[in-house]
Every structure is written in structure tokens, then in C-alpha cells.
Design a protein around this motif. Sequence first.
Motif, short mmCIF file in Angstrom:
data_model
loop_
_atom_site.label_atom_id
_atom_site.label_comp_id
_atom_site.label_asym_id
_atom_site.label_seq_id
_atom_site.Cartn_x
_atom_site.Cartn_y
_atom_site.Cartn_z
N ILE A 194 -24.86 -0.61 2.97
CA ILE A 194 -25.87 0.43 2.70
C ILE A 194 -26.85 0.49 3.84
O ILE A 194 -27.14 -0.52 4.50
CB ILE A 194 -26.62 0.21 1.39
CG1 ILE A 194 -27.18 -1.21 1.32
CG2 ILE A 194 -25.75 0.46 0.19
CD1 ILE A 194 -28.10 -1.39 0.16
N SER A 195 -27.39 1.67 4.07
CA SER A 195 -28.44 1.84 5.07
C SER A 195 -29.49 2.74 4.48
O SER A 195 -29.26 3.43 3.48
CB SER A 195 -27.91 2.53 6.32
OG SER A 195 -26.68 2.06 6.70
N SER A 196 -30.63 2.70 5.14
CA SER A 196 -31.60 3.72 4.75
C SER A 196 -32.30 4.18 6.02
O SER A 196 -32.51 3.41 6.95
CB SER A 196 -32.58 3.18 3.73
OG SER A 196 -33.61 2.47 4.33
N ILE A 197 -32.62 5.46 6.04
CA ILE A 197 -33.25 6.06 7.23
C ILE A 197 -34.50 6.81 6.81
O ILE A 197 -34.68 7.15 5.63
CB ILE A 197 -32.29 7.02 7.96
CG1 ILE A 197 -31.76 8.08 7.00
CG2 ILE A 197 -31.15 6.25 8.58
CD1 ILE A 197 -30.92 9.11 7.67
N LEU A 198 -35.37 7.05 7.79
CA LEU A 198 -36.62 7.75 7.53
C LEU A 198 -36.42 9.25 7.73
O LEU A 198 -35.93 9.67 8.77
CB LEU A 198 -37.70 7.28 8.50
CG LEU A 198 -38.33 5.92 8.25
CD1 LEU A 198 -39.33 5.64 9.36
CD2 LEU A 198 -39.02 5.88 6.91
N ILE A 199 -36.81 10.01 6.78
CA ILE A 199 -36.77 11.48 6.90
C ILE A 199 -38.18 11.99 6.60
O ILE A 199 -38.54 12.15 5.43
CB ILE A 199 -35.79 12.11 5.89
CG1 ILE A 199 -34.47 11.38 5.86
CG2 ILE A 199 -35.62 13.59 6.14
CD1 ILE A 199 -33.59 11.70 7.02
N PRO A 200 -39.02 12.19 7.61
CA PRO A 200 -40.38 12.61 7.30
C PRO A 200 -40.39 13.96 6.58
O PRO A 200 -39.67 14.87 6.96
CB PRO A 200 -41.04 12.75 8.68
CG PRO A 200 -40.14 12.05 9.62
CD PRO A 200 -38.78 12.09 9.05
N GLY A 201 -41.19 14.05 5.56
CA GLY A 201 -41.35 15.31 4.84
C GLY A 201 -40.40 15.52 3.69
O GLY A 201 -40.34 16.61 3.13
N SER A 202 -39.63 14.48 3.34
CA SER A 202 -38.66 14.71 2.26
C SER A 202 -39.19 14.34 0.90
O SER A 202 -38.76 14.91 -0.11
CB SER A 202 -37.38 13.91 2.53
OG SER A 202 -37.69 12.53 2.54
#
Lengths: 528, 452
Positions: free
Chosen positions: A384-392
Motif C-alpha cells: 500500500i502507498s499513500s500520496i498527498l493530493i492538496p485540495g482533495s
Amino acid sequence: MVAKQESERLMPAAEQDISDELELKAKKYLRGDGANLEVLRDKKLKGQLTVREKLYGQSAKAAAKAEKWLLPSEEGYLEAEGLEKTWHIKQESIIREVDVISSRKPFDMILPELGPYTLEYTLSGRYMLVGGRKGHLAMMDMISMDLIKEFQVRETVRDVVFLQNEQFFAVAQKKYPYIYNRHGTEIHCLKEHGPPLKLQFLNKHFLLVSVNKFGHLHYQDVSTGEMIANYRTGLGRTAVMKANPFNAVIGLGHSGGKVTMWKPTSSKPLVTMLCHRGPVTAIAFHGGGHLMATAGMDCKIKLWDIRKFEVLHTYSRHAQTLDFSQKGLLAMANGSKLQIWRDSYGNQDYGPYMSHAMVKGYQVGKIAFRPYEDVLGIGHSMGISSILIPGSGEPNFDTWVANPYETTKQRREKEVHALLDKLQPETIMLDPSKIGTVKPPRRKEKPTKKETESEMEAAIEAAKSITFKKKTKGRSKPSKRTRKKQDEVFKAKRPFLEQQMEERHAKKQRTTEAELPKSLQRFARQRA
Amino acid sequence: MKVKVISRSTDEFTRERSQDLQKVFHNYDPNLRTQEKAVEYTRALNAAKLDKIFARPFIGAMDGHIDAVSCMAKNPNHLKGIFSASMDGDIRLWDIATRKTVRQFPGHQGAVRGLTASTDGDVLISCGTDCTVRLWKVPVLKMMDFSDSMEDVSKPLAVYVWKHAFWAVDHQWDGNLFATAGAQVDIWDHDRSEPVNTFEWGKDTVISVRFNPGEPDVLATSASDRSITLYDLRMSSPARKLIMKTKTNAISWNPMEPMNFTAANEDCNCYSYDARKLDEAKVVHRDHVSAVMDIDYSPTGREFVTGSYDRTVRIFKYNGGHSREIYHTKRMQRVFCVKYTCDGSYVISGSDDTNLRLWKAQASEQLGVLLPREQKKHEYLDAVKERYKHLPEVKRIVRHRHLPKPIYKAAALRRTMMEAERKKDERRRAHSAPGSMPVQPFRKRRIIKEVE
């Protein structure tokens, strides 16, 4: 009147802007247009409703003011400068620019042996449940980055879903769905469901929905344990299922390109739409209840307006999974590439916003936006990974709706209140705002043939189910009993038959009636 | 590039010490709350059911009289006390909290027909069929008196004998005069042993009298010639008379809207009138199945309670055509008098079976001191029930009241009769020339005429 206008002009431009902004915000809180009070003739009712409309206006204004001045956090954003485009920006550069707490949020957990992973967040975004295909289950607290429980079930795990809070979760294993509690103890084995492919939980109704290998849909109430419904979709095996958060309707995507929408109280789907020319691979619903995104094997992603059932936009891309964020961003994944699209101008015209490419060879299985955070969780074939999505994510949570910083006491109280307010399965409908409204009166329309037939059938069923008192001393002979039953059925049928005869008679009469002189008009047969 | 990501620090969103309050954050965005109407509907349904579970309106009976209770009076300065008089001349002062008699006022030889307290609450005035008006001194009720609970006996301050039997008495809301009703309407002063003034219109007995709470000089009376008469003390002759089809048993003025009064009539209805415009009733309150004997308004002016010959007590909204609540017991016989207590929370009914009964005005109300959270919750549940009370499931539960069989049957019979009459009327109208039979609204139908 004139003095008021002058004083309005004298107000500085800044204040005017603020009041315009507040008015715009207040519209959202009004939840639609006010009632038209002009057509009312009942003065008492008109007075009462005017007062009520005024109160609504006041509360909308107060809510708009609170939104403008009192909310603690602000939305995230990503703006490119110069010739840069936002979808070329990589995660590393974002992590460098962002503060310490947020730079700890994106991570990569490489778990190569235990198969493609699927993940799920609770509604508050605090806890995450991870399930590997080979039977690896783990629950993590994302705020303190603790591993709460990790265990192996030694069976194929196809889907995981949290129940009403992080205390219970359901796992779609090889043969049946199982329910575990937070210590990993198996609580229930739901044999009735059959081999499940996908699970969904409807929060307000406490309903666990599963679609199994044979294409059967099961609805089970997890608070009482009752199986509410069990329907054969008739369209074969499907692994594409999503619950619409706006109206709790289940959307299934089928291999013929059809998308069907189901509710627990009807054995036929509410809606059947032909969406794609090949199998549907993914489906996602926008939180606002008006948008649906479907992806098919015909290399198309379509954006639908669910209220009018029309295509808004079509994009030529492949997608294995789709997900909408709380703020309306659409994430689509295919292979090891991820794209996040958004509608920059609010007109549902989606365009690329960000993109992320993982290590080549990783196959993305499931993506899920984390609620109330600007984070996207990815479950892929190597972990698993997680990423940053500004504004979501939605920056401001409401304590009474979902609280990521819940204490034990608050969680328990919330569960009790949720159970007290548990919605009945009958309240699930395509347009949830219809509850409490009044059906417009039928203008002397004759009920359709189908309706009369169904009414007659219902009456006959009722008549057949009447139980008669058992009589003694030889008065309850079988012949007499059957005779009595037949009489009851005939009595139930009679009004319908009479009505049919009347209609036939009336038709004949109507064709043979001449014009009557005026003095005899009052004796003319009334047309009902 | 400019980038910002949501980052919350745990300290801002959780409390520092365990003595602090928990932090609560609000976001009123409707997008965060899905299916609001379904949730509200479920809450309304549950609230309606809980309401019925908690509906226990009967608090207790006050036992002591040995004959039917004929009238009651409330003392505006003391919330806890109520005066009651019976048909054998026994007058008692009750303490509502302990439901015991505090003081007895023996003296009347026959039935006591009217009771009233003076404006300052010091003097109790009673009148009866033995042609006397008696004035009593009301004891000052101190806290210590109740622990003794010794039944004291009072001697009257004054006894005024007059020429005819009295039917009712009422004191001015703000003044020193009181009016009695008998063969005519007499105005008395506390110190004079003869009436100061007399009013008469027609030769029939006047059976009830009530002073206006707003205008101290205006009073309304009802007589046995089916009329309601309005008098003004400043003028020497009566002001206005309204003749109806049936006799009015009692009148009560609305304390918050003193121009309106409601008349309890023999034809099982109550009629609310505006005193300035008597040609049409403002509202007709229908629900009783036998003559309405007594009526009293709540101090809020929003509700009134009626007691009827059909052994029930009903509570109506001031502008409601049908009753909000009905109270009945197997042991309660014909209700002769009802009073709403001065704090608006209780209703007292005096009936034929010699008991006074204490009821809650809101049947499922939680008595006692409520926490602000509890209060808010009750208000919310009331509001949500109000919003969805038109839906069939909720309506069925909210409307449901158990009626004793005779009343249920009598009501059904009345309905059938009224329906038959209406249908006949409609048919007559349909078969006559259009416009020859004008439709008369029910508000006007029971009025014969208005006389100056």
C-alpha cells in the motif's frame, strides 16, 4: 426608501463584497427554493409559513457567517507558477514544500508476498484497514501511525469494509463474509451471503451489502442480524459495486456494459443504464449526489448526471478503479499510473490536475481518498502507498458527523445515537428529499389496468389468508370449509368485477345518448 | 509552485486537561449530512412513540368533599393553593403539592354556586343557593403550615343576605368590585352589604359571569335565554347581547388577548368570539359529545381546558377546531368545573364524584428542573414531530388516544348525524335554483342574532 438606497451606496465596496459572498453562501444552506406562498388562500397557514420561511432565512445567514469566520482549517491547494503544469509536479517536490506533519503522511509499505492489497478508511479518516489477497489483514491508526491489529486468516480475502466504527469490520473471504472485531476475533460468519466479491456498508441504515460470485445481492442488517433482502441480479458475476453516499443506493457495473442501481425493498433494479460497449470496470459516485463516473473496457470514462441520466462528458482513458474525493476530485488508476482530475471552474468539465506514477510493475488494485485529509490511499499488488493530493479533503469536520479525534466516550455515545436514528431500509430511494413531501392529487384519473389487477390480486390473497374458527360437533366439514373460503374469495373479487361491468355498461350508454332539452339536463346521467 | 495541504495538530483539536470541556467543532455544510429528511423522519417517529410511552397525565386526586364539587377558584398570588366548593356548602382550600386540605370554610347552608378570590388574594368570596354572599379571610400560606397540616376552620369576614339565589360570582381583575349572577347581575363592593349597582336585560336568570382581564370594567355574562351579554360598569345599561341557539354554560376571557372570549355551550361546542365583533364566531371548537360545563384559559392564552358532562376533560389550542388532548378516568363522573393552574403546567377538574383531580397539561412532560441539554432535546423533538406530523405513520401515533367506549360511540353517532344533515343540505341546494340557498359558515350558524 430613498434614504435606504443612499445608505447602501455609501457602504464601502469591501463590505458590499462580503455581504454578496455571504448571500451566495447562504443559498447553499437554504437547501433549495422557498415555498411559493402567493398561491395559498388559507390565511392562517400563509401566516405560519411566512414566519417559518423567515426563520430559515435567518438560520441560513447565520450558517453562512459561521462558515466565513468561524471554521478552524482551510482547504489545501496546489498552484503551478509560470509555465509549470500541476500534473507534472512530483510527490517529492510537494513533500519538500509542505510542513513536517504533512510530510509524514505519504508513505510506501512494500508487502510483496501477500498479494494485491485493498484498503478502506473509516468515515472519520482516522483508521485504515488493509487486506491482502493471501489473507493478510491489518488495522492502523493513521493519526498516531500505530498498528492496532494484524493477523492472518489463511484464506483468500477479496474485500474489506469497516462497519459502523473501527470496532468491527467485515472481510469478504473465500467462501463467506466474516465479521471481526478490533482485536481480530471472528465474531460472525455470514453463511447466507455465499462467496462474496465486494462488500459495502450503508452507515445510516446499518446494512451490510455484498455481491457474490453468482451475481446475487444480499442486504443484511448488522444491528439486528436480519437478512433484509436477497436478489438475483440476473446479469452474471460482477466485481464492480459502489454505494452512492447521497442516497444509499447500490450501483453495480456488469459485464455487458450495464450499470444497475438497487434498493433493498425492490427485487428489480431502480435503474438500468447501458453505459459502455464492453464490461464496466469501475464506478464511482460524487458526494453531492448528481455525478457518477463509470469506466469501461472500451477505453472510455464517462461522467453521468444521475438526475437526468445523461452523459456529461466522455474521456478516452483506461481505468481500473475510480474514486471521488470529498471536494469532488476524481482519481483514476490504470496499471501503475494514477491520474487525479478536477473541475476547475465548477462546471463538471474535468481536466487533469495531478498525476503519479508508481514503480513499473505495480498494479493498482484499489484507490481510496482519506476523508478530511488531503491524502489518497493506494492498494496495489506490492503493498500500500499513500500520496498527498492538496485540495482533495474537506478541511473542517463536524464533531457530530465524523470526528477524527474521538474519545472512547464520544464513540460510544455516537454509536448509541446512530442506532436510535437507524433508518429503515424503506427510506432508501433515488431522490431522498421526497420524504415528507405530498403526492400531487390524481385528477380523477382512472387507475391503470395493472394497478387494478394488482389490487385485485392483493385482495384475493388477503381473502385466502383468512383463518376460520374451528367448529366442533361436526359443523366443520371440509366441504363447508372450502365453501366458506370460496365465498370469501368471491366477496373480495366482487367489487372489481362489478366495476368492470359498470365500465362496460357506461361505454355502451355513452355511445347511445342523445342531446337532452335544458329543463331535463339535471337528470342526465353524471359522468363520474 | 504554491502548495498547502490540510494539516491539523492534535493539540488544537483535543482538550489539554481532563478538567477541560471537550472541544466541539461545527461545519454546517449540507453536503456532509446525507439523507437529512430520512433521519429527521425517523427521529420524529421515535419521538412520537416515546411521547406515548411517557404520557402519564394523571397525578392524583384530592379527596375530601362529601358532595359533588360545584365550583373552584384560583388565587392569583399563590400558585400552590386552590379553593373548591361543593353542593353541600363545604368550601375548602387545598394545597396542590400535598393534595391535602389546608383550610375549611364552613357556613353555607345550601349548594355553593360561585367562588372567587379578590385581586390581592386576601379575601375569598362565595355565593350560593341560600341567597347569601360570604366573604372569608384567606390564611397566608407559610412554609411551616404544611408540616402541621392541621385543618383549620375559618369564620367569615362578612355575610350579606340578598333577595334571590345566586348562580355565579366573579371579582374584577384590578379593582374592588365583584359581580354576582342570579335573577339579575349585581355589582357589589367589599364593604357594602347591598349591591352597588344592578344590571338587567330580559327576565331570565343569569348563570355565569366573568370580568375581562384587560379592561377591569367590562364583564360578560351568560343567561338561560341562550344569550351572552356584555356589560360595561361605567355605563348604566348593558352594552351588547348575542343570542345563540343553545345555552352557554360558562365563559372565559383569553388573558393574553383580552378582546377574545370563549363560551362553553350546551350543544357540545365551544365558541370563541371577538368581543368587538359578535356577529360571527372566530373559531368553533368541536370535540365533546355532551354539554360543555366549564372552561378556563391557560395563563399563556394559548390553550384552554374544558370539562364536559360526558365525563371527559379536553384541552384545546386557542385557535384549534379540535382538541389537542383528552383526559378521562373510569372513576371521574360528570365534570362540573375545570381550572388551569396559574403556572400553566397543571389542570384541575372537579367532578360529580366529589373528587378534584390534578392532571398535567402536557401529558408526557417531564416535571421538575430540567438540565439545559434536556430542555433543548425536548424542544428539538417537539419541533421535528411538528414538521413530520402530517405523514401517515407519525400522524397515526400522535393522534391516537384511547377513548372510553360510550364516548367513542357517541362521537361516531354525532358524526353520522352531522354528515347526514350536511348531505341533505347539499342535495337541497343542488336541486334548488343556484343562489337561492346561501351557504352559511358554521361559525355563524349557531347564532340567532346580535342585539344592541
